[in-house]
Design an enzyme around this catalytic site. Structure first.
Site, PDB file in Angstrom:
ATOM      1  CD  GLU A  68       3.741   1.718  -3.875  1.00  0.00           C
ATOM      2  OE1 GLU A  68       4.855   1.255  -3.569  1.00  0.00           O
ATOM      3  OE2 GLU A  68       3.080   2.444  -3.110  1.00  0.00           O
TER       4      GLU A  68
ATOM      5  CE1 TYR B 109       5.704  -1.988  -0.221  1.00  0.00           C
ATOM      6  CE2 TYR B 109       6.471  -1.413  -2.413  1.00  0.00           C
ATOM      7  CZ  TYR B 109       5.888  -1.049  -1.222  1.00  0.00           C
ATOM      8  OH  TYR B 109       5.461   0.239  -1.034  1.00  0.00           O
TER       9      TYR B 109
ATOM     10  CG  ASP C 226       8.034   0.475   2.895  1.00  0.00           C
ATOM     11  OD1 ASP C 226       7.645   0.192   4.060  1.00  0.00           O
ATOM     12  OD2 ASP C 226       8.262   1.635   2.539  1.00  0.00           O
TER      13      ASP C 226
END
Length: 297
Positions: free
Chosen positions: A44, A127, A145
């Site tokens: 990520e 996020y 996202d």
């Protein structure tokens, strides 16, 4: 923005997109069932502002070298920055190592599954915390996202692009699309993200290939062009970002101090300014004859 929740069968759409994902998703290594929560967290961070195709090889090399937070926490900062190589935005590498150290110091070396604890780690925002909770632990969270935001903007809102910044209203509406169960919610997040990345793309959406085209408000409205603020691509040539990247490439390529004058750049003042900014960011340190990576003395 039209209110289409009374018209759109949300459960049917999320189920259809999830089924499409099961048969059509890309084979990305961090999606393997054997990938640890740490591997998901690394992916990520690497995927921020970077296409998945550019991340696969660096992620595999990174996980082979530092398969746990403890491994990265003990690494030399210069080695970490060299391994980050050309992924861009190298401050992400520093934050990832800082997060690894915090995981070791405060969580016994295990990535926490609590969003508040994740957000407390260096460099981890809302996020990333939600994505790790969903993709590493299979838990219900709101993953938003740019790809998911675009899918919902078109499917639900009837506009070509989402607003530049998330709003409270957007988050409230997005929550209505998240299935109640943990497994279904996590699958929807991954599936909607994949749909945005491969079909419902920003510039050339492939509407005929979309599994839920018949439910898309934007398509039903005739794909109206974006009428919000102009979306201008960020320049690259001659920018401070390019100059900083040139300096970092020289530092990664050398185990010795690099003289600033040896780094080819037309604007001397800009080169000095960018070098100073790298020092301020902790990405370089001054030496008697130039710059070097932190910890490389």
């Amino acid at each position: 923005m039209p209110d289409v929740h009374d018209e759109t069968p949300i459960a049917e759409v999320t189920s259809t997109v999830s089924a499409w994902f099961a048969r059509s998703s890309r084979d990305l290594p961090w999606r393997s069932p054997q990938t640890t929560a740490w591997g998901v967290l690394v992916s990520e961070i690497m995927l921020q502002q970077t296409p998945a195709s550019r991340v696969v090889t660096p992620w595999q090399a990174w996980m082979a070298r530092w398969p746990s937070p403890a491994d990265l926490a003990a690494a030399g900062t210069d080695d970490v920055l060299r391994a980050w190589d050309r992924l861009g935005y190298p401050r992400r590498a520093l934050r990832l190592q800082q997060a690894a150290r915090a995981i070791v110091d405060h969580h016994g070396g295990d990535v926490p599954d609590n969003e508040d604890a994740l957000r407390a780690l260096p460099g981890i925002g809302s996020y990333t915390a939600a994505a790790v909770r969903a993709f590493a632990f299979g838990r219900r969270s709101l993953v938003l996202d740019v790809n998911i935001r675009r899918v919902l903007a078109r499917l639900d809102g009837g506009v070509e692009h989402p607003a530049r910044s998330e709003t409270a209203q957007e988050r409230r509406r997005a929550w209505q699309w998240v299935p109640d169960g943990d497994r279904d919610a996590a699958t929807w997040s991954a599936a909607a993200m994949e749909l945005g990345a491969t079909v419902c793309t920003a510039r050339s959406p492939r509407c005929p290939a979309c599994p839920v085209a018949t439910h898309c408000t934007w398509l039903a409205l005739g794909r109206p062009a974006w009428d919000g603020p102009e979306r201008v691509a960020q320049p690259w040539d001659g920018t401070d970002r390019q100059c900083r990247g040139r300096i970092m490439a020289a530092l990664r390529a050398s185990t010795a101090t690099v003289a600033l004058a040896d780094i080819v750049w037309a604007d001397d003042d800009q080169r000095r300014r960018c070098a100073a900014s790298l020092v301020d960011d902790g990405l370089a340190e001054p030496a008697a004859t130039g710059l070097r990576l932190p910890g490389s003395a």
